[in-house]
Motif scaffolding. Sequence first.
Motif, PDB file in Angstrom:
ATOM      1  N   GLY A  11     -25.475 -34.184 -14.849  1.00  0.00           N
ATOM      2  CA  GLY A  11     -25.339 -32.989 -13.781  1.00  0.00           C
ATOM      3  C   GLY A  11     -26.657 -32.341 -13.229  1.00  0.00           C
ATOM      4  N   ALA A  12     -26.810 -32.272 -12.064  1.00  0.00           N
ATOM      5  CA  ALA A  12     -27.975 -31.809 -11.587  1.00  0.00           C
ATOM      6  C   ALA A  12     -27.877 -30.224 -10.950  1.00  0.00           C
ATOM      7  CB  ALA A  12     -28.747 -32.501 -10.470  1.00  0.00           C
ATOM      8  N   GLY A  13     -26.876 -29.525 -11.454  1.00  0.00           N
ATOM      9  CA  GLY A  13     -26.852 -28.276 -10.991  1.00  0.00           C
ATOM     10  C   GLY A  13     -27.718 -27.498 -11.880  1.00  0.00           C
ATOM     11  N   ILE A  14     -27.457 -26.049 -11.746  1.00  0.00           N
ATOM     12  CA  ILE A  14     -28.532 -25.062 -12.277  1.00  0.00           C
ATOM     13  C   ILE A  14     -28.487 -25.107 -13.875  1.00  0.00           C
ATOM     14  CG2 ILE A  14     -26.936 -23.212 -12.439  1.00  0.00           C
ATOM     15  CD1 ILE A  14     -30.783 -22.953 -11.962  1.00  0.00           C
ATOM     16  N   LEU A  15     -27.517 -25.401 -14.547  1.00  0.00           N
ATOM     17  CA  LEU A  15     -27.377 -25.782 -15.894  1.00  0.00           C
ATOM     18  C   LEU A  15     -28.195 -27.020 -16.130  1.00  0.00           C
ATOM     19  CD1 LEU A  15     -24.181 -24.759 -17.838  1.00  0.00           C
ATOM     20  CD2 LEU A  15     -26.470 -23.662 -17.759  1.00  0.00           C
ATOM     21  N   GLY A  16     -27.878 -28.161 -15.615  1.00  0.00           N
ATOM     22  CA  GLY A  16     -28.641 -29.727 -15.854  1.00  0.00           C
ATOM     23  C   GLY A  16     -30.036 -29.298 -15.509  1.00  0.00           C
ATOM     24  N   LEU A  17     -30.447 -28.741 -14.578  1.00  0.00           N
ATOM     25  CA  LEU A  17     -31.733 -28.518 -14.128  1.00  0.00           C
ATOM     26  C   LEU A  17     -32.470 -27.647 -14.951  1.00  0.00           C
ATOM     27  CD1 LEU A  17     -31.785 -28.063 -10.328  1.00  0.00           C
ATOM     28  CD2 LEU A  17     -31.997 -30.265 -11.560  1.00  0.00           C
ATOM     29  N   SER A  18     -31.890 -26.551 -15.546  1.00  0.00           N
ATOM     30  CA  SER A  18     -32.535 -25.891 -16.637  1.00  0.00           C
ATOM     31  C   SER A  18     -32.718 -26.587 -17.879  1.00  0.00           C
ATOM     32  CB  SER A  18     -31.590 -24.669 -16.756  1.00  0.00           C
ATOM     33  OG  SER A  18     -31.542 -23.573 -15.529  1.00  0.00           O
ATOM     34  N   HIS A  19     -31.723 -27.188 -18.410  1.00  0.00           N
ATOM     35  CA  HIS A  19     -32.047 -27.989 -19.484  1.00  0.00           C
ATOM     36  C   HIS A  19     -32.994 -29.124 -19.324  1.00  0.00           C
ATOM     37  CE1 HIS A  19     -28.062 -26.588 -21.088  1.00  0.00           C
ATOM     38  NE2 HIS A  19     -28.481 -27.062 -22.134  1.00  0.00           N
ATOM     39  N   ALA A  20     -33.132 -29.758 -18.224  1.00  0.00           N
ATOM     40  CA  ALA A  20     -34.108 -30.656 -18.022  1.00  0.00           C
ATOM     41  C   ALA A  20     -35.926 -30.157 -17.994  1.00  0.00           C
ATOM     42  CB  ALA A  20     -33.927 -31.075 -16.551  1.00  0.00           C
ATOM     43  N   TYR A  21     -35.779 -28.675 -17.524  1.00  0.00           N
ATOM     44  CA  TYR A  21     -36.998 -28.166 -17.443  1.00  0.00           C
ATOM     45  C   TYR A  21     -37.332 -27.525 -18.844  1.00  0.00           C
ATOM     46  CZ  TYR A  21     -40.178 -24.149 -17.144  1.00  0.00           C
ATOM     47  OH  TYR A  21     -41.181 -23.243 -17.189  1.00  0.00           O
ATOM     48  N   ALA A  22     -36.345 -27.201 -19.876  1.00  0.00           N
ATOM     49  CA  ALA A  22     -36.600 -26.884 -21.169  1.00  0.00           C
ATOM     50  C   ALA A  22     -36.937 -27.926 -22.020  1.00  0.00           C
ATOM     51  CB  ALA A  22     -35.303 -26.134 -22.034  1.00  0.00           C
ATOM     52  N   ALA A  23     -36.423 -29.200 -21.714  1.00  0.00           N
ATOM     53  CA  ALA A  23     -36.891 -30.349 -22.319  1.00  0.00           C
ATOM     54  C   ALA A  23     -38.179 -31.066 -21.977  1.00  0.00           C
ATOM     55  CB  ALA A  23     -35.802 -31.437 -22.398  1.00  0.00           C
ATOM     56  N   ALA A  24     -38.314 -31.124 -20.624  1.00  0.00           N
ATOM     57  CA  ALA A  24     -39.526 -31.644 -20.076  1.00  0.00           C
ATOM     58  C   ALA A  24     -40.701 -30.857 -20.336  1.00  0.00           C
ATOM     59  CB  ALA A  24     -39.510 -31.900 -18.661  1.00  0.00           C
ATOM     60  N   ARG A  25     -40.728 -29.617 -20.411  1.00  0.00           N
ATOM     61  CA  ARG A  25     -42.140 -28.792 -20.587  1.00  0.00           C
ATOM     62  C   ARG A  25     -42.135 -28.914 -22.276  1.00  0.00           C
ATOM     63  NH1 ARG A  25     -41.918 -23.870 -23.036  1.00  0.00           N
ATOM     64  NH2 ARG A  25     -40.132 -22.976 -23.844  1.00  0.00           N
ATOM     65  N   ARG A  26     -41.325 -29.362 -23.036  1.00  0.00           N
ATOM     66  CA  ARG A  26     -41.860 -29.761 -24.318  1.00  0.00           C
ATOM     67  C   ARG A  26     -42.385 -31.089 -24.567  1.00  0.00           C
ATOM     68  NH1 ARG A  26     -37.656 -25.930 -24.612  1.00  0.00           N
ATOM     69  NH2 ARG A  26     -37.597 -24.365 -26.504  1.00  0.00           N
ATOM     70  N   GLY A  27     -42.664 -31.762 -23.361  1.00  0.00           N
ATOM     71  CA  GLY A  27     -43.217 -32.999 -23.340  1.00  0.00           C
ATOM     72  C   GLY A  27     -42.133 -34.305 -23.610  1.00  0.00           C
ATOM     73  N   LEU A  28     -40.952 -33.901 -23.706  1.00  0.00           N
ATOM     74  CA  LEU A  28     -40.085 -35.044 -23.656  1.00  0.00           C
ATOM     75  C   LEU A  28     -39.771 -35.849 -22.429  1.00  0.00           C
ATOM     76  CD1 LEU A  28     -37.207 -33.013 -25.830  1.00  0.00           C
ATOM     77  CD2 LEU A  28     -39.106 -34.496 -26.655  1.00  0.00           C
ATOM     78  N   LYS A  29     -39.417 -37.060 -22.625  1.00  0.00           N
ATOM     79  CA  LYS A  29     -38.803 -37.737 -21.402  1.00  0.00           C
ATOM     80  C   LYS A  29     -37.533 -37.737 -21.191  1.00  0.00           C
ATOM     81  CE  LYS A  29     -38.557 -42.519 -19.914  1.00  0.00           C
ATOM     82  NZ  LYS A  29     -38.709 -44.056 -20.002  1.00  0.00           N
ATOM     83  N   VAL A  30     -37.135 -37.193 -20.024  1.00  0.00           N
ATOM     84  CA  VAL A  30     -35.729 -36.718 -19.547  1.00  0.00           C
ATOM     85  C   VAL A  30     -35.552 -37.364 -18.435  1.00  0.00           C
ATOM     86  CG1 VAL A  30     -34.642 -34.725 -18.629  1.00  0.00           C
ATOM     87  CG2 VAL A  30     -36.394 -34.377 -20.499  1.00  0.00           C
ATOM     88  N   SER A  31     -34.178 -37.806 -18.447  1.00  0.00           N
ATOM     89  CA  SER A  31     -33.409 -38.373 -17.173  1.00  0.00           C
ATOM     90  C   SER A  31     -32.319 -37.677 -16.923  1.00  0.00           C
ATOM     91  CB  SER A  31     -33.092 -40.072 -17.471  1.00  0.00           C
ATOM     92  OG  SER A  31     -34.193 -40.702 -17.742  1.00  0.00           O
ATOM     93  N   VAL A  32     -31.911 -37.462 -15.574  1.00  0.00           N
ATOM     94  CA  VAL A  32     -30.807 -36.603 -14.848  1.00  0.00           C
ATOM     95  C   VAL A  32     -30.081 -37.513 -14.243  1.00  0.00           C
ATOM     96  CG1 VAL A  32     -30.099 -34.377 -13.864  1.00  0.00           C
ATOM     97  CG2 VAL A  32     -32.067 -34.479 -14.951  1.00  0.00           C
ATOM     98  N   PHE A  33     -28.533 -37.323 -14.366  1.00  0.00           N
ATOM     99  CA  PHE A  33     -27.597 -38.261 -13.399  1.00  0.00           C
ATOM    100  C   PHE A  33     -27.052 -37.315 -12.603  1.00  0.00           C
ATOM    101  CE2 PHE A  33     -28.762 -40.091 -17.283  1.00  0.00           C
ATOM    102  CZ  PHE A  33     -28.921 -41.702 -16.982  1.00  0.00           C
ATOM    103  N   GLU A  34     -26.741 -37.573 -11.397  1.00  0.00           N
ATOM    104  CA  GLU A  34     -25.980 -36.757 -10.634  1.00  0.00           C
ATOM    105  C   GLU A  34     -25.132 -37.740  -9.663  1.00  0.00           C
ATOM    106  OE1 GLU A  34     -23.834 -34.298  -8.441  1.00  0.00           O
ATOM    107  OE2 GLU A  34     -25.175 -33.392 -10.064  1.00  0.00           O
ATOM    108  N   ARG A  35     -23.859 -37.395  -9.479  1.00  0.00           N
ATOM    109  CA  ARG A  35     -22.820 -38.411  -8.702  1.00  0.00           C
ATOM    110  C   ARG A  35     -23.160 -38.312  -7.265  1.00  0.00           C
ATOM    111  NH1 ARG A  35     -16.756 -36.733 -10.059  1.00  0.00           N
ATOM    112  NH2 ARG A  35     -17.585 -36.610 -12.056  1.00  0.00           N
ATOM    113  N   SER A  36     -23.606 -37.209  -6.706  1.00  0.00           N
ATOM    114  CA  SER A  36     -23.858 -37.199  -5.287  1.00  0.00           C
ATOM    115  C   SER A  36     -25.223 -37.543  -4.909  1.00  0.00           C
ATOM    116  CB  SER A  36     -23.262 -35.812  -4.831  1.00  0.00           C
ATOM    117  OG  SER A  36     -23.913 -34.777  -5.517  1.00  0.00           O
ATOM    118  N   GLU A  37     -25.420 -37.473  -3.683  1.00  0.00           N
ATOM    119  CA  GLU A  37     -26.678 -37.611  -2.978  1.00  0.00           C
ATOM    120  C   GLU A  37     -27.970 -36.453  -3.257  1.00  0.00           C
ATOM    121  OE1 GLU A  37     -29.098 -39.461   0.919  1.00  0.00           O
ATOM    122  OE2 GLU A  37     -26.971 -38.754   0.800  1.00  0.00           O
TER     123      GLU A  37
END
Length: 376
Positions: A11-37
């Motif tokens: 999910g690439a809504g605000i919750l998904g993107l917020s989790h991606a930011y929190a993880a990536a800024r810690r240096g983790l490798k993050v992948s995000v999936f979104e069903r729409s374009e």
Amino acid sequence: MTQHSDILIVGAGILGLSHAYAAARRGLKVSVFERSETPLGASVRNFGQALVTGQPPGPMLELAKASRDIWGQWAQLAGLQLKRNGSYLFARTEAEEDLLEAFCAGRAVEHDYRVDLLRGSALRDLYGGQFRHHRAALHGLEDQQLYSREAIPALIDYLRRELGVEFHFSTLVRDIEPGRVHSTAGVFSAGQIIVCSGHDYQTLLAGPIAELNPQVCRLQMLRARPQVNLNLQHALLTGLSCVHYGAFADLPEAAAVQAQIVRETPYLHENGIHLLISPTPYGELIIGDSHHYGNDASPFNAEQVDDYMIELAEQTLGCKIKVVERWQGVYGSRGPAPFSFLRPAGGLSAALMHSGVGMSVGPAMAERNVAILLGE
């Protein structure tokens, strides 16, 4: 061939993107999936109001204040257009004014809401007297406003370009299990998988989610041009919002406001209408909204509901408006709390909103959730 990341987010809504930011800024490798374009859910259909003032005291207010700081960081890092000059909540009746007075004298002081109550000359001077027909205006100094249709793509671009987050758009996640995601783009593995699926309660983790008895809220929304040059720079609300937002709704003075709405304008109560107005960067206004709840969102909008909102907007703005676009908002609602974190198995979790304040509290929710998942 299975591809590996540290954290997979659905999910690439605000919750998904917020989790991606929190993880990536810690240096983790993050992948995000979104069903729409591109994201098409609640996060881009909303007003773009990140409200602190409306949140009830306690955890939601704390999350909103912390999220405000994160939005400020994103504005600098990702180049988001972010208005940080607050919102105005207008009292139209004596009951609404009494409620705002009580809030300012009590709860606002006790819980450190940064607000001002404008009356008299201060109200008459606001926007050259455009809103002088109201009794008072509560200026929520910490409230923010952005244009979601541009802010969400800008945040995605920043996460991809600067933090190395990998995005898989037009990709459906068919199934998940601890450590593994099965998608239309292949199989992916990670130590942590976080599902941020919005109001989709059926595709993934349907069993654990069903135990929450969540519902879906559908809203009718409008974009309009005011027929005078308002140059509006603040988000606007009315006293109708006082019976909707937790900062005000449980105060004793709110009962009189609710009773007056039911007595004089029952159609507003029946359709869950409380007026919100957000300016876009292009001189237009996003206007809404109504609230109808159920297990599924009906695709059919009622013209009468739009007419009610247009009339309210014109009364509030003191001018006519011309509607240029209409759409339906949908978000997850009415769960056991404003939000839920599920942990059905080790390394597998879900983050769900049960109210329409994901933009207001989502960034800090994700920051705290990622910290917990990583054992910090």
